[in-house]
Design a protein around this motif. Structure first.
Motif, PDB file in Angstrom:
ATOM      1  N   LYS A   6       1.037  -1.053   0.002  1.00 32.06           N
ATOM      2  CA  LYS A   6      -0.158   0.008   0.034  1.00 32.06           C
ATOM      3  C   LYS A   6       0.961   1.435   0.017  1.00 32.06           C
ATOM      4  O   LYS A   6       0.280   1.900  -0.511  1.00 32.06           O
ATOM      5  N   VAL A   7       1.935   1.158   1.106  1.00 29.56           N
ATOM      6  CA  VAL A   7       2.546   2.456   0.377  1.00 29.56           C
ATOM      7  C   VAL A   7       3.333   2.435  -1.190  1.00 29.56           C
ATOM      8  O   VAL A   7       3.834   2.967  -1.336  1.00 29.56           O
ATOM      9  N   MET A   8       3.575   1.552  -1.176  1.00 27.30           N
ATOM     10  CA  MET A   8       4.583   1.339  -2.483  1.00 27.30           C
ATOM     11  C   MET A   8       3.741   2.236  -3.374  1.00 27.30           C
ATOM     12  O   MET A   8       4.447   2.637  -4.688  1.00 27.30           O
ATOM     13  N   ILE A   9       2.461   1.798  -3.808  1.00 22.93           N
ATOM     14  CA  ILE A   9       1.476   2.328  -4.257  1.00 22.93           C
ATOM     15  C   ILE A   9       1.397   3.829  -4.464  1.00 22.93           C
ATOM     16  O   ILE A   9       1.722   4.569  -5.184  1.00 22.93           O
ATOM     17  N   LEU A  10       1.709   4.473  -3.346  1.00 20.55           N
ATOM     18  CA  LEU A  10       1.619   6.399  -2.826  1.00 20.55           C
ATOM     19  C   LEU A  10       3.273   6.795  -3.842  1.00 20.55           C
ATOM     20  O   LEU A  10       3.214   7.543  -3.808  1.00 20.55           O
ATOM     21  N   ARG A  11       4.402   5.754  -3.446  1.00 22.52           N
ATOM     22  CA  ARG A  11       5.292   5.616  -3.779  1.00 22.52           C
ATOM     23  C   ARG A  11       5.963   5.888  -5.427  1.00 22.52           C
ATOM     24  O   ARG A  11       6.311   6.147  -6.140  1.00 22.52           O
ATOM     25  N   THR A  12       4.558   4.912  -6.152  1.00 24.38           N
ATOM     26  CA  THR A  12       4.802   5.157  -7.559  1.00 24.38           C
ATOM     27  C   THR A  12       4.180   5.608  -7.996  1.00 24.38           C
ATOM     28  O   THR A  12       3.529   6.491  -8.107  1.00 24.38           O
TER      29      THR A  12
END
Length: 94
Positions: free
Chosen positions: A19-25
């Motif tokens: 879920k955090v990687m969604i925000l960073r991508t």
């Protein structure tokens, strides 16, 4: 039975990580792939949580609740795996 609490913790951490990687991508296609992986991790979390709760309490009510968690976990995992396969194919077409 230390295996179930460990898998619950690991899958919860995997869910939060994706879920955090969604925000960073920034790429929308990669965001969809990360979201699909997060859904798979959430499904596994729900499955292991339901099984753990039933093994801990072993009552009729715990059985019904565990079955609900298993059902929703399987649906989340299956939906996430279908999305992951679809978007992985779309990524390879690029």
């Amino acid at each position: 039975m230390i295996i179930f609490p460990l898998t619950i913790i690991i899958t919860a951490i995997m869910y939060l990580y994706y879920k955090v990687m969604i925000l960073r991508t920034k790429d929308p296609l990669l965001q969809e792939i990360q979201n699909a992986k997060a859904r798979i991790a959430l499904g596994l979390f729900m499955i292991f949580f339901g099984v753990n709760q039933y093994l801990f309490y072993e009552t009729t009510l715990a059985l019904y609740i565990a079955l609900i968690f298993l059902l929703f976990g399987i649906l989340q995992g299956y939906g996430g795996s279908k999305r992951w396969k679809h978007y992985k194919g779309e990524l390879s077409k690029r």
